[in-house]
Scaffold this motif. Structure first.
Motif, mmCIF file in Angstrom:
data_model
loop_
_atom_site.group_PDB
_atom_site.id
_atom_site.type_symbol
_atom_site.label_atom_id
_atom_site.label_comp_id
_atom_site.label_asym_id
_atom_site.label_seq_id
_atom_site.Cartn_x
_atom_site.Cartn_y
_atom_site.Cartn_z
ATOM 1 N N LEU A 114 0.836 -1.199 0.000
ATOM 2 C CA LEU A 114 0.000 0.000 0.000
ATOM 3 C C LEU A 114 0.872 1.250 0.000
ATOM 4 C CD1 LEU A 114 -2.735 -1.051 2.596
ATOM 5 C CD2 LEU A 114 -2.967 -1.029 0.104
ATOM 6 N N ASP A 115 1.925 1.225 0.809
ATOM 7 C CA ASP A 115 2.877 2.331 0.849
ATOM 8 C C ASP A 115 3.566 2.498 -0.508
ATOM 9 O OD1 ASP A 115 4.417 4.141 3.004
ATOM 10 O OD2 ASP A 115 5.906 3.336 1.622
ATOM 11 N N LEU A 116 3.935 1.374 -1.119
ATOM 12 C CA LEU A 116 4.582 1.398 -2.431
ATOM 13 C C LEU A 116 3.671 2.040 -3.475
ATOM 14 C CD1 LEU A 116 7.055 0.082 -4.200
ATOM 15 C CD2 LEU A 116 5.273 -1.539 -4.858
ATOM 16 N N ALA A 117 2.414 1.608 -3.514
ATOM 17 C CA ALA A 117 1.489 2.114 -4.534
ATOM 18 C C ALA A 117 1.243 3.609 -4.378
ATOM 19 C CB ALA A 117 0.169 1.352 -4.468
ATOM 20 N N CYS A 130 -3.452 -9.258 1.675
ATOM 21 C CA CYS A 130 -4.010 -10.334 2.499
ATOM 22 C C CYS A 130 -3.751 -10.027 3.977
ATOM 23 C CB CYS A 130 -3.368 -11.669 2.141
ATOM 24 S SG CYS A 130 -3.637 -12.190 0.441
ATOM 25 N N ALA A 131 -4.823 -9.892 4.757
ATOM 26 C CA ALA A 131 -4.708 -9.581 6.186
ATOM 27 C C ALA A 131 -3.726 -8.436 6.426
ATOM 28 C CB ALA A 131 -4.277 -10.821 6.958
ATOM 29 N N PRO A 132 -3.920 -7.286 5.746
ATOM 30 C CA PRO A 132 -2.930 -6.214 5.825
ATOM 31 C C PRO A 132 -2.969 -5.463 7.152
ATOM 32 C CG PRO A 132 -4.831 -5.480 4.578
ATOM 33 C CD PRO A 132 -5.062 -6.940 4.874
ATOM 34 N N THR A 133 -1.810 -5.020 7.595
ATOM 35 C CA THR A 133 -1.708 -4.148 8.762
ATOM 36 C C THR A 133 -1.769 -2.691 8.301
ATOM 37 O OG1 THR A 133 0.717 -4.110 8.609
ATOM 38 C CG2 THR A 133 -0.265 -5.818 9.989
ATOM 39 N N GLY A 134 -1.922 -1.776 9.282
ATOM 40 C CA GLY A 134 -1.695 -0.376 8.947
ATOM 41 C C GLY A 134 -2.793 0.621 9.183
ATOM 42 N N VAL A 135 -4.063 0.202 9.281
ATOM 43 C CA VAL A 135 -5.139 1.185 9.381
ATOM 44 C C VAL A 135 -6.142 0.719 10.434
ATOM 45 C CG1 VAL A 135 -7.042 2.269 8.134
ATOM 46 C CG2 VAL A 135 -4.862 1.917 6.994
ATOM 47 N N HIS A 185 4.197 4.500 11.659
ATOM 48 C CA HIS A 185 3.802 4.579 10.258
ATOM 49 C C HIS A 185 2.291 4.729 10.130
ATOM 50 C CE1 HIS A 185 3.064 2.814 6.139
ATOM 51 N NE2 HIS A 185 3.976 3.713 5.880
ATOM 52 N N ARG A 186 1.846 5.697 9.361
ATOM 53 C CA ARG A 186 0.421 5.946 9.159
ATOM 54 C C ARG A 186 0.063 5.703 7.700
ATOM 55 N NH1 ARG A 186 0.470 5.204 13.649
ATOM 56 N NH2 ARG A 186 -0.092 6.553 15.401
ATOM 57 N N THR A 187 -0.581 4.571 7.465
ATOM 58 C CA THR A 187 -0.990 4.237 6.103
ATOM 59 C C THR A 187 -2.224 5.028 5.683
ATOM 60 O OG1 THR A 187 -0.139 2.003 6.453
ATOM 61 C CG2 THR A 187 -1.563 2.326 4.556
ATOM 62 N N GLY A 188 -3.101 5.339 6.662
ATOM 63 C CA GLY A 188 -4.370 5.980 6.351
ATOM 64 C C GLY A 188 -4.282 7.157 5.401
ATOM 65 N N PRO A 189 -3.416 8.160 5.678
ATOM 66 C CA PRO A 189 -3.333 9.320 4.779
ATOM 67 C C PRO A 189 -2.867 8.987 3.367
ATOM 68 C CG PRO A 189 -2.372 9.814 6.926
ATOM 69 C CD PRO A 189 -2.615 8.342 6.893
ATOM 70 N N ILE A 217 -9.525 0.120 5.535
ATOM 71 C CA ILE A 217 -8.620 0.233 4.394
ATOM 72 C C ILE A 217 -9.421 0.287 3.100
ATOM 73 C CG2 ILE A 217 -6.768 -0.893 3.103
ATOM 74 C CD1 ILE A 217 -5.790 -2.108 5.729
ATOM 75 N N GLN A 218 -10.414 -0.582 2.984
ATOM 76 C CA GLN A 218 -11.220 -0.634 1.762
ATOM 77 C C GLN A 218 -11.924 0.697 1.509
ATOM 78 O OE1 GLN A 218 -13.826 -4.006 1.560
ATOM 79 N NE2 GLN A 218 -15.004 -3.198 -0.160
ATOM 80 N N LYS A 219 -12.437 1.315 2.561
ATOM 81 C CA LYS A 219 -13.123 2.603 2.406
ATOM 82 C C LYS A 219 -12.159 3.705 1.983
ATOM 83 C CE LYS A 219 -16.781 1.622 5.766
ATOM 84 N NZ LYS A 219 -17.330 1.968 7.108
ATOM 85 N N GLY A 220 -10.908 3.585 2.369
ATOM 86 C CA GLY A 220 -9.948 4.640 2.087
ATOM 87 C C GLY A 220 -9.359 4.609 0.694
#
Length: 262
Positions: A114-117, A130-135, A185-189, A217-220
């Motif tokens: 997600l960070d890469l993209a 798959c079962a991602p961390t971060g949000v 690390h904040r993936t949300g933004p 994550i899906q909503k974001g």
């Protein structure tokens, strides 16, 4: 690239690429369009061979070892941050000749892709997390450990042996420091900056990643869909490799068909 003699038989498909002075390993299997698997925290390529076999029936699969993981070299001071993992992944894609490819990330590997993209949009065409961390935020290390301990009895005994080998190879120091960095690390933004189709896969018996986390994550992400694998554990890539592969291949087929139509 080099190929040392001490690589076990199950990874004789290994390739090594120099990235930033570090020899970086990927297990390669199958033919067709590429797909890169990015492991979770402390995990290694040998923990994803069951999934690679299923995906390798239709794709050319690269099971990437992040620096300091699996058969890839690391340094005592690198990597210790999530961004360093995604920076290295972007550099490896370029140095290996792939350039741009769909990504399948598991657990922390899902957070990395997600960070890469978001930060390297030219590096991928689709994401499967798959079962991602971060949000919305990663829990502290103690909570992460307790959740993992709850999950262990639900996994295959053979995977636990492979996992202990992988964790011992990475070392407790690197695992703890990367886990601590997850709190920062904040993936949300970043989610709103992801411009590629994204599939989120969750396991119904996963005590590590809660369902509401995956839903957040899906909503974001502007173009994201989700699916739940019944009975899937946190290591659903190992406990349910056929289901993960089926959803992944169907999703990529739809993405590529849509691209041809546009």
């Amino acid at each position: 690239m080099s190929r040392p003699e001490n690589i076990p038989d199950e990874v004789k498909g290994s390739q090594f690429t120099q990235v930033g002075g570090l020899r970086t390993h990927a297990y390669v299997r199958g033919k067709g369009e590429p797909l890169v698997i990015v492991p979770g925290l402390g995990c290694a390529s040998w923990m994803y061979l069951r999934l690679a076999r299923e995906l390798g029936k239709k794709r050319r699969v690269y099971v990437y070892d992040p620096p300091g993981h699996g058969y890839s070299e690391g340094r005592w001071d690198y990597p210790l941050h999530i961004e360093q993992l995604s920076d290295h992944l972007a550099a490896w894609l370029e140095q290996s000749g792939l350039g741009c490819a769909p990504m399948l990330g598991h657990s922390l590997g899902g957070e990395v892709i997600l960070d890469l993209a978001a930060r390297y949009p030219h590096c991928t065409t689709a994401l499967i997390a798959c079962a991602p961390t971060g949000v919305p935020e990663n829990p502290n290390v103690a909570v992460q450990l307790l959740r993992l301990l709850r999950d262990l009895p639900r996994e295959r005994l053979q995977l636990l042996g492979l996992g202990f080998k992988a964790y011992a190879n990475v070392g407790a120091r690197r695992i703890v420091l990367l886990a601590h960095d997850q709190e920062r690390h904040r993936t949300g933004p970043l989610l709103g900056r992801i411009g590629v189709p994204t599939l989120l896969i969750d396991g119904s018996r996963d005590p590590v990643i809660h369902r509401w986390t995956v839903e957040a994550i899906q909503k974001g992400i502007p173009d994201a869909s989700g699916v739940v694998i019944r009975g899937g554990t946190h290591a659903l890539t190992d406990s349910h490799p056929r289901a993960v592969a089926r959803f992944t291949l169907d999703f990529l087929a739809e993405v590529e068909a849509e691209k041809r139509r546009s």
